[in-house]
Design a protein around this motif. Structure first.
Motif, PDB file in Angstrom:
ATOM      1  N   THR A 483       0.859  -1.178   0.000  1.00  0.00           N
ATOM      2  CA  THR A 483       0.000   0.000   0.000  1.00  0.00           C
ATOM      3  C   THR A 483       0.902   1.237   0.000  1.00  0.00           C
ATOM      4  OG1 THR A 483      -1.353  -1.256   1.525  1.00  0.00           O
ATOM      5  CG2 THR A 483      -1.966   1.067   1.136  1.00  0.00           C
ATOM      6  N   ASP A 485       1.130   5.248   0.443  1.00  0.00           N
ATOM      7  CA  ASP A 485       0.458   6.488   0.868  1.00  0.00           C
ATOM      8  C   ASP A 485       1.232   7.665   0.295  1.00  0.00           C
ATOM      9  OD1 ASP A 485      -1.170   4.909   2.513  1.00  0.00           O
ATOM     10  OD2 ASP A 485       0.354   4.932   4.115  1.00  0.00           O
ATOM     11  N   ARG A 523       2.383  -4.300   4.456  1.00  0.00           N
ATOM     12  CA  ARG A 523       3.414  -3.578   3.699  1.00  0.00           C
ATOM     13  C   ARG A 523       2.881  -2.222   3.300  1.00  0.00           C
ATOM     14  NH1 ARG A 523       4.504  -8.906   0.092  1.00  0.00           N
ATOM     15  NH2 ARG A 523       5.424 -10.135   1.750  1.00  0.00           N
ATOM     16  N   ARG A 524       3.432  -1.225   3.961  1.00  0.00           N
ATOM     17  CA  ARG A 524       2.993   0.140   3.661  1.00  0.00           C
ATOM     18  C   ARG A 524       4.229   0.978   3.335  1.00  0.00           C
ATOM     19  NH1 ARG A 524      -2.388   0.940   5.764  1.00  0.00           N
ATOM     20  NH2 ARG A 524      -2.287   3.081   5.017  1.00  0.00           N
ATOM     21  N   GLY A 526       5.129   4.961   2.627  1.00  0.00           N
ATOM     22  CA  GLY A 526       4.546   6.304   2.722  1.00  0.00           C
ATOM     23  C   GLY A 526       5.496   7.393   2.234  1.00  0.00           C
ATOM     24  N   ASP A 543       8.613   3.128   5.670  1.00  0.00           N
ATOM     25  CA  ASP A 543       8.082   1.808   5.311  1.00  0.00           C
ATOM     26  C   ASP A 543       7.724   1.056   6.589  1.00  0.00           C
ATOM     27  OD1 ASP A 543      10.346   0.126   6.264  1.00  0.00           O
ATOM     28  OD2 ASP A 543      11.467   1.243   4.701  1.00  0.00           O
ATOM     29  N   SER A 544       7.080  -0.048   6.430  1.00  0.00           N
ATOM     30  CA  SER A 544       6.694  -0.867   7.593  1.00  0.00           C
ATOM     31  C   SER A 544       7.545  -2.133   7.593  1.00  0.00           C
ATOM     32  CB  SER A 544       5.194  -1.220   7.516  1.00  0.00           C
ATOM     33  OG  SER A 544       4.938  -1.871   6.279  1.00  0.00           O
TER      34      SER A 544
END
Ligand code: ADP
Length: 616
Positions: A483, A485, A523-524, A526, A543-544
């Motif tokens: 994802t 952002d 998993r993000r 941004g 990031d995650s």
């Protein structure tokens, strides 16, 4: 020493001046003596020849020749003669004595206190004259207590074998002389052969002795010559032995005061002279004080003049010394300035050598920098190609998919055309065109990314750069279900940098983030932009993923630091990224993300008015 010299000089001048002064004083005193001698001569000795005239007078001779009992009758004529003679001369007294010393005839016979009949045998002049020698003496007339100078001459009778028959005497009055004497201002004396003062100015000194004398002798003289006057009460106590040439003596300061008390107070020059024809000495005393004052003045003047001269000499010497000093200082200055010039020249030569060395070094540095830049460009390119290599599978997949679709659509289109279904064919072709366009844009992006180009600065929209980088990972993002952002507005955050290189940095960061999130469930990825306090644009990429270990965080930006398997990473990505950003004037910072994972901050220089001017 100078003081001693000055004092000696003063003393010398004093003595010299004193000597001259005394000399002059002696001349003046001598002149005064001349005048006094002339006065005495005119007063006293002018009568010296009178007794010889008496001798010639027949009346006198007759009187003296006459026996004692007949003398009375002859006395009258003799008295008349003597009176007339005396009137003619204006003298005080003329008289004749018999050999016994009795006055037989006298010019003063008319006066009641006349000398007639008085016995003058004790008088020294009589004693001498009766012996046959003319005599002259100072004596005081006992009858009138009047001082006078007596000239006595023996009267001889030619008829009696030139035997002495009497004595003719003339008395000179001393009144006039006394008057004159007292008018004298400077002390002056008349001293007789016995050192007795006969006349003195000051008058107190009359009948004093020069030296103390025996009393008996003084008394005898007093009886015989001074009508019993007491002599020698006062002794002046001065030695006139050298006074004919002038001698220095001390006299009481106040001549008319208490003599004993003030004895020897003041110094005088005494000059004495024998009076010709008498046993007298005249003495004048000249006060030496003015000479002393004058000598002191001369000494002071001498010292002052010498002092002035000395000062003048010192001044001249000082001036000379100053001038010499100035000359030396000038020479020294000149030498120093020459030395300075020489040193400056040396330094200049050294400096120009250093400058040329520096210039050479600068050129070398520039060359090295160029080489470095080229190497860096090569490295950037290599890193890009490495990224491309890593992305190759994704890209292949990306391209193969539309390619397969195009192949199927194209085959279908042929089939549909054959069937005459032109509408479906047209639809298929439109899709093919769309797919080709899609592929073209992928290839275009890749071409742009892979292009080896030197850094070109321009206004770069950060949002567009982020989009461009993400586009290259499009397939992977979808495949790995990430994802994204995006909190980056388009056309708001404009940086001043090289678009291609910024995109390279972002590709690198996104690639690392995707690698870190591979084992994670969520998993993000941004993106957000803000303005840093420094005025720079701060693009945060979070990031995650697994985040950093402490060791990794410490060595993150070191070249060849990697935690990836061989063949997956070189450990150059972050190093090059940071170099690129620092080249822009920005930076790259790393830290943990708030929800775990990693957070990189890309600092970028913002677009400024001056950059705008550059672009136009
Ligand atoms: P490479 O990717 O070739 O290893 P990099 O310089 O890009 O070289 O990265 C160096 C190392 O930094 C990586 O091996 C990794 O351990 C760590 N790293 C980079 N980005 C992240 C991230 N987003 N999360 C966790 N670790 C990271």
């Amino acid at each position: 020493m100078l003081l001693a010299v000055l004092l000696l000089l003063g003393l010398f001048v004093y003595r010299l001046s004193e000597q001259f002064g005394i000399e002059r004083m002696r001349d003046a005193a001598s002149h005064q003596l001349d005048i006094l001698a002339a006065a005495i001569d005119s007063e006293v000795t002018r009568h010296a020849s009178i007794p010889s005239a008496i001798e010639l007078n027949p009346d006198i001779l007759a009187l003296l020749r006459a026996p004692a009992d007949q003398q009375g009758s002859r006395q009258g004529a003799a008295n008349h003669f003597l009176q007339k003679l005396n009137d003619h001369l204006g003298g005080p007294a003329i008289f004749v004595l018999d050999t016994g010393g009795r006055v037989l005839a006298s010019s003063d016979w008319i006066f009641s206190d006349n000398l007639l009949g008085s016995d003058l045998s004790y008088m020294p002049f009589f004693r001498d004259a009766v012996q046959g020698t003319p005599a002259r003496h100072y004596a005081i007339d006992p009858a009138r207590q009047e001082p006078g100078y007596y000239f006595a001459l023996p009267v001889r009778d030619e008829k009696q074998d030139w035997r002495v028959i009497g004595v003719a005497v003339v008395k000179s009055g001393l009144r006039e002389l006394e008057r004159r004497w007292l008018a004298q201002e400077a002390p002056a004396l008349i001293v007789d052969s016995n050192d007795l003062v006969l006349l003195a100015s000051p008058p107190e000194w009359r009948y004093a002795t020069l030296r103390p004398k025996e009393r008996t002798m003084l008394d005898q003289i007093g009886r015989q010559q001074f009508a019993g006057q007491r002599l020698g009460e006062l002794s002046l106590d001065i030695d006139l032995s050298g006074a004919s040439e002038g001698t220095l003596v001390r006299l009481p300061k106040h001549l008319r005061g208490d003599l004993q008390a003030l004895r020897g107070e003041r110094q005088y020059l005494a000059l004495a002279r024998h009076l010709p024809g008498t046993a007298w000495r005249i003495v004048v005393f000249s006060d030496l004080r003015p000479v002393g004052v004058q000598a002191a003045t001369h000494a002071a003047l001498g010292i002052a003049a010498f002092g002035c001269m000395l000062l003048g000499v010192l001044y001249a010497r000082q001036r000379r010394r100053l001038a010499r000093g100035r000359e030396e200082a000038r020479a020294l200055l000149e030498r120093a300035s020459h030395e300075l010039e020489r040193k400056v020249e040396e330094r200049t030569a050294d400096l120009s050598e250093a400058v040329s060395g520096l210039q050479r070094e600068v050129v070398e540095r520039q060359r090295a920098e160029q080489t470095l830049r080229a190497a860096q460009d090569e490295l950037v390119q290599a890193a890009k190609l490495a990224v491309l290599g890593q992305m190759a599978t994704g890209i292949t997949h990306e391209l193969s998919q539309p390619l397969g679709a195009i192949r199927a659509l194209a085959a279908n289109a042929v089939e549909f055309m054959r069937r005459g279904d032109m509408a479906t064919t047209e639809k298929n072709m439109a899709i093919v065109e769309q797919l080709i366009e899609q592929m073209g844009s992928i290839i275009g992006q890749l071409k742009t990314f892979a292009r080896k180009s030197p850094a070109v600065y321009s206004a770069v929209d950060v949002a567009q750069a982020v989009e461009g980088a993400l586009f290259l990972f499009d397939v992977r993002l979808k495949r790995e279900n990430v994802t994204v952002d995006r909190h980056v507005e388009h056309g708001v955050w404009i940086a001043w940098c090289d678009r291609n290189r910024l995109q390279q940095v972002l590709v690198n960061l996104i690639g690392n983030a995707l690698d870190a999130m591979q084992g994670e469930a969520v998993r993000r990825l941004g993106f957000s932009v803000d303005k840093a306090s420094s005025g720079q644009l701060a693009l945060a990429v979070t990031d995650s993923g697994c985040g950093f270990t402490e060791e990794a965080l410490a060595h993150l930006f070191e070249p060849f630091f990697t935690t990836k398997q061989p063949g997956e990473g070189l450990g150059l990505g972050l190093t090059i990224s940071r170099d690129i950003l620092r080249d822009f004037g920005g930076d790259l910072l790393a830290g943990p993300a708030p929800g775990g994972g990693a957070r990189f901050v890309v600092l970028l220089p913002p677009l400024l008015a001056e950059h705008r001017k550059q672009t136009t």
